[in-house]
Motif scaffolding. Structure first.
Motif, short mmCIF file in Angstrom:
data_model
loop_
_atom_site.label_atom_id
_atom_site.label_comp_id
_atom_site.label_asym_id
_atom_site.label_seq_id
_atom_site.Cartn_x
_atom_site.Cartn_y
_atom_site.Cartn_z
N TYR A 135 -19.77 17.30 -33.11
CA TYR A 135 -20.12 17.04 -31.94
C TYR A 135 -21.11 18.21 -31.30
O TYR A 135 -21.86 17.86 -30.47
CB TYR A 135 -18.93 16.62 -31.11
CG TYR A 135 -17.96 15.49 -31.59
CD1 TYR A 135 -18.75 14.23 -31.99
CD2 TYR A 135 -16.88 15.76 -32.25
CE1 TYR A 135 -17.93 13.39 -32.49
CE2 TYR A 135 -16.15 14.87 -32.72
CZ TYR A 135 -16.75 13.74 -33.13
OH TYR A 135 -15.94 12.68 -33.99
N LEU B 187 -12.74 18.47 -35.21
CA LEU B 187 -12.59 17.73 -33.71
C LEU B 187 -13.64 18.20 -33.19
O LEU B 187 -14.11 17.90 -32.05
CB LEU B 187 -11.31 18.20 -33.23
CG LEU B 187 -10.19 17.09 -33.63
CD1 LEU B 187 -9.04 17.35 -32.69
CD2 LEU B 187 -10.33 15.49 -33.98
N HIS B 188 -14.29 19.48 -33.42
CA HIS B 188 -15.34 19.96 -32.57
C HIS B 188 -16.80 20.10 -33.16
O HIS B 188 -17.62 19.80 -32.61
CB HIS B 188 -14.68 21.46 -32.15
CG HIS B 188 -13.54 21.39 -31.47
ND1 HIS B 188 -12.38 21.35 -32.21
CD2 HIS B 188 -13.30 21.43 -29.98
CE1 HIS B 188 -11.29 21.39 -31.23
NE2 HIS B 188 -11.79 21.31 -30.00
N SER C 36 -16.47 15.30 -28.56
CA SER C 36 -16.65 13.84 -29.05
C SER C 36 -17.24 12.94 -28.45
O SER C 36 -17.54 12.10 -29.04
CB SER C 36 -15.20 13.72 -29.89
OG SER C 36 -14.18 13.63 -28.82
N SER C 37 -16.60 12.81 -27.15
CA SER C 37 -17.11 11.72 -26.32
C SER C 37 -17.65 12.02 -24.94
O SER C 37 -17.69 11.54 -23.87
CB SER C 37 -15.95 10.83 -25.87
OG SER C 37 -14.84 11.40 -25.21
N HIS D 201 -24.67 10.69 -28.69
CA HIS D 201 -25.11 11.63 -27.73
C HIS D 201 -26.46 12.14 -27.40
O HIS D 201 -26.89 12.54 -26.40
CB HIS D 201 -24.52 13.13 -28.60
CG HIS D 201 -23.04 13.20 -28.55
ND1 HIS D 201 -22.40 12.55 -29.57
CD2 HIS D 201 -22.22 13.96 -27.87
CE1 HIS D 201 -20.97 12.88 -29.43
NE2 HIS D 201 -20.91 13.78 -28.65
#
Length: 370
Positions: free
Chosen positions: A123, A119-120, A12-13, A62
């Protein structure tokens, strides 16, 4: 000119990367961009020269982070030609059981799996979009779910009605790239164990166990999503499904709030009220920190026994991942709770998902028709 593979693991970051020489898969460079969208930072090492890079970036997404990685590679490479970019994709669903070269159709099908790995997956796919900067290098997707694709129905089925099962509600399992690497190391370095019954503990901020019998995944602790099973850094692990309906109906929590609570404020972080970092908890005198670590050790031991039941025995326990490799007190606490079992071997094997992905990427490229 040297042909190379770029391996990406996008969060995510963050954006982690390694560059491998195509012929021998020797590591040429590695690094990461952290703090994407806020205080971004690029850290990298060029293996041949030992050159180290560490500086701040203006990376608000990204795409700009990927641009910084490509600029870095262009600055320090020695005549490298990028032949493919290999991506870690957390969820492949039931369809993707082997690495694939990404096409627009495949990308669309992977986007449809975002709800199963919120959550994955978004990204991971952002990493594919960002690598469009390398127009001549195909994108290859490797799936965390793929290693578990051969599970028997007894191990991948939920006890729900067929109409729901037919909609894809089933167990998939994750961390498969890590488990596949461990299986490979066992086959090379411990062939006797590779043919036996092994529980592998991938213990990190995300955590799960795998039952490995004769080199194949038989069972695993994660289910349809990467939320199930063991308590993790900030994820709850297994929780009574009725607790979810209680949060939604009786506590009137919005779905997004429930999701954030279970993914971001639970696990070691929620139990301790301090941190999701095991080193921080080990160094703390707060009894809540000790309780969180005891809870983790108990659950790992309980689920390890379950994995042993799935295989009908236990010859070895392999620890891997950040906690598994580095937190000896946690390992000791887990093994103490398993001391009632007949003797079994214990190994610590470093995770190397990136090399496993590079191996897959090269194999896929070489299998393509000329």
């Amino acid at each position: 000119m040297i042909d190379v593979l770029l391996v990406l693991n996008t969060g995510s970051s963050s954006l982690k990367f390694e560059v491998f020489g195509y012929d021998r898969l020797d590591k040429l460079a590695k690094g990461k961009v952290t703090g994407i969208g806020s205080a971004a930072r690029l850290e990298a090492t060029i293996e041949e020269t030992g050159a180290a890079i560490d500086h701040t970036l203006s990376a608000h997404d990204h795409d700009t982070a990927m641009g910084a990685v490509i600029d870095l590679i262009d600055r320090f490479d020695d005549g490298w030609r990028m032949v493919a970019t290999v991506h870690r994709i957390v969820h492949g669903g039931a369809a993707f059981v082997d690495p694939v070269i990404v096409t627009p159709d495949i990308l669309g099908r992977l986007e449809a799996l975002v709800p199963l790995a919120p959550l994955h997956q978004p990204y991971n796919l952002a990493g594919i979009a960002a690598s469009d900067r390398l127009a001549d290098a195909p994108d290859i997707a490797c799936f965390d779910t793929a290693f578990h694709a051969g599970h028997a129905p007894l191990f991948n089925t939920f006890a729900i009605e067929a109409a729901l099962r037919d909609k894809g509600i089933r167990r998939y399992g994750f961390h498969g790239i890590s488990y596949e690497w461990i299986a490979r190391v066992l086959a090379n370095d411990h062939p006797d164990l590779a043919k036996g019954k092994v529980v592998i503990g991938h213990l990190g901020n995300g955590a799960s166990l795998c039952a490995l019998a004769n080199g194949k995944s038989v069972d695993t602790t994660m289910g349809m999503t990467a939320l199930d099973g063991l308590p993790m850094g900030s994820r709850s692990g297994a929780i009574d499904a009725g607790a979810i309906t209680y949060m939604l109906r009786d506590l009137a929590m919005p779905v997004d709030a429930v999701e954030r609570a279970l993914y971001e404020r639970s696990g070691l972080k929620g139990l301790s009220g301090i941190s999701n970092d095991v080193k921080t908890l080990l160094d703390s005198d707060d009894p809540r920190a000790a309780f969180a670590l005891d809870y983790l050790a108990l659950k790992v031991a309980q689920y390890a026994a379950m994995m042993a039941v799935s295989m009908g025995g236990l010859d070895a326990f392999v620890f891997t991942g950040g906690i598994g490799e580095n937190a000896a007190p946690v390992r000791d606490a887990i093994l103490a709770r398993l001391a009632f079992l007949p003797p079994f071997r214990t190994l610590v094997i470093p995770a190397n998902e990136e090399r496993m992905m590079a191996i897959h990427g090269k194999a896929l490229l070489e299998a393509r028709p000329a």
